[in-house]
Design an enzyme around this catalytic site. Structure first.
Site, PDB file in Angstrom:
ATOM      1  CG  ASP A  72      -0.187   0.094   2.675  1.00 35.54           C
ATOM      2  OD1 ASP A  72       0.767  -0.783   2.651  1.00 35.54           O
ATOM      3  OD2 ASP A  72      -0.825   0.608   3.446  1.00 35.54           O
ATOM      4  CD  GLU A 138       4.284   0.844   6.884  1.00 36.60           C
ATOM      5  OE1 GLU A 138       4.872   1.183   8.162  1.00 36.60           O
ATOM      6  OE2 GLU A 138       3.987   1.761   5.984  1.00 36.60           O
TER       7      GLU A 138
END
EC number: 3.5.1.18
Length: 380
Positions: A72, A138
């Site tokens: 991400d 994250e």
């Protein structure tokens, strides 16, 4: 230009062009899993809530080296502020790989995959095992990503001796800094209660701003610890302070303050909480505290992993690396709870989370070589 790209840059292009804004993965992990399965990894998908994760492993008994990272990326910000569109990946005329995630951390993911493919081809019967722990959570809340996967690994007593996290650790030149630990992060929302009233009649009210100000000043001036050889002193910062109704003639009824500790191994969660409570009590406040622990501090001492990483950086770049615990938190804090030696090693972090994120394209090939040589030193 695509025809002249190195294997690492080809994969980096393929990952960066996918708009995987947290917690969306956009097929990045599927691409990585296919590549790993093709060179003998057993791949396990771990979708938790809306988050895509996977765990992959190749090898047998013996020490386990894990590569960890995230697919991400943070939101782009205003598109018209970018020199090139954030997912229209390219290498510009200055040799910079441009695009959201180039530094944080799709460049590292590409380097990891290509390095492992090469290592497995060169050392098919390597000792121990290689694993991957990859998440799409994250940059967001980080509750259903690495943290949750680590708990599953703990439940089944999965072994992780060493872990390289691909966070962009370098500051000016590739490999000049690696992270061998991180400070802990302890947040808190403080509510101080007063009594609402008219500003012309303060004796009939209790102003929480006036009441809280001396206590907040004392908290801000407090020396929490002196740090140590690996960590700077613990810091206390107020990040939000809110009170008032918006009217100029009303004494507010409560105040909310949000603060954060970045703490070293010289302090504990319980110790910091007790000291905050003691200061607030000393000032006679009517208050409520809501604590939120993001992660404990961790430290990897010089040893097999740090030595192998440092030697590989020296061999590839000619420079000596500096271990550091500075900066924010990372998913390394979750992995370290397994007793794992954790080192963060990735490209230069000068443009992470910024408009026009970019890294020197050639650095990713150097990073691939550093990862490869580290595997040779630990597992060949």
């Amino acid at each position: 230009m695509t025809a002249t790209l190195t294997p690492t840059l080809e994969l980096a292009f393929d990952l960066i062009r996918r708009p995987s804004v947290t917690p969306v993965d956009e097929g990045c992990q599927e691409l990585m899993m296919r590549r790993l399965a093709a060179c003998g990894f057993e791949v396990e998908r771990m979708r938790i809530e809306e988050v895509e994760n996977f765990w992959a492993k190749r090898g047998g008994d013996g020490p386990v080296l894990c590569f960890a990272g995230h697919t991400d990326v943070v939101p782009t910000g205003p598109l018209d502020a970018w020199q090139y569109q954030p997912f229209d990946v390219r290498v510009d005329e200055e040799g910079m790989l441009c695009g959201r995630g180039a530094a944080d951390m799709k460049g590292s993911l590409a380097s990891m995959i290509v390095a492992v493919e090469r290592f497995v081809a060169d050392y098919p019967n390597h000792r121990g095992a290689i694993s991957f722990l990859i998440t799409s959570d994250e940059e967001g809340p980080a509750q259903h990503g690495t943290k949750a996967v680590v708990e599953r690994l703990r439940e089944r007593s999965e072994r992780l001796d060493w872990c390289i996290v691909g966070e962009p650790s370098s500051t000016t030149l590739l490999g000049d800094v690696v992270k061998n630990g991180r400070r802990g992060s302890l947040g808190c929302t403080l509510t101080v209660y007063g009594k609402q009233g008219h500003v012309a009649y303060p004796h009939l009210a209790k102003n929480p701003i006036h009441l809280a100000a001396p206590a907040l000043a004392e908290l801000a001036a407090e020396h929490w610890d002196h740090g140590n050889d690996y960590f700077p002193p613990t810091s206390f910062q107020v990040s939000n302070l809110n009170s008032g109704t918006g009217a100029t003639n009303v004494i507010p009824g409560e105040l909310k303050a949000v603060f954060n500790f970045r703490f070293s191994t010289e302090s504990t969660v319980e110790g910091l909480q007790q000291r905050v409570t003691a200061i607030l009590d000393k000032h006679g406040l009517d208050y409520h505290l809501e604590w939120a622990l993001s992660g404990l501090p961790f430290l990897t001492q010089p040893g097999e992993l740090l030595d192998a990483v440092a030697a590989s950086i020296k061999n590839v770049t000619g420079r000596d690396t500096t271990p550091s615990t500075s900066g924010g938190t990372s998913d390394g804090r979750f992995i370290a709870t397994l007793g794992t030696q954790v080192v963060e090693l990735g490209p230069v972090n000068a443009t992470i989370h910024q408009i026009n994120e970019r890294v020197l394209a050639s650095d990713l090939d150097l990073l691939t070589e550093v990862y490869y040589q580290t595997m040779v030193k630990l597992l060949a």
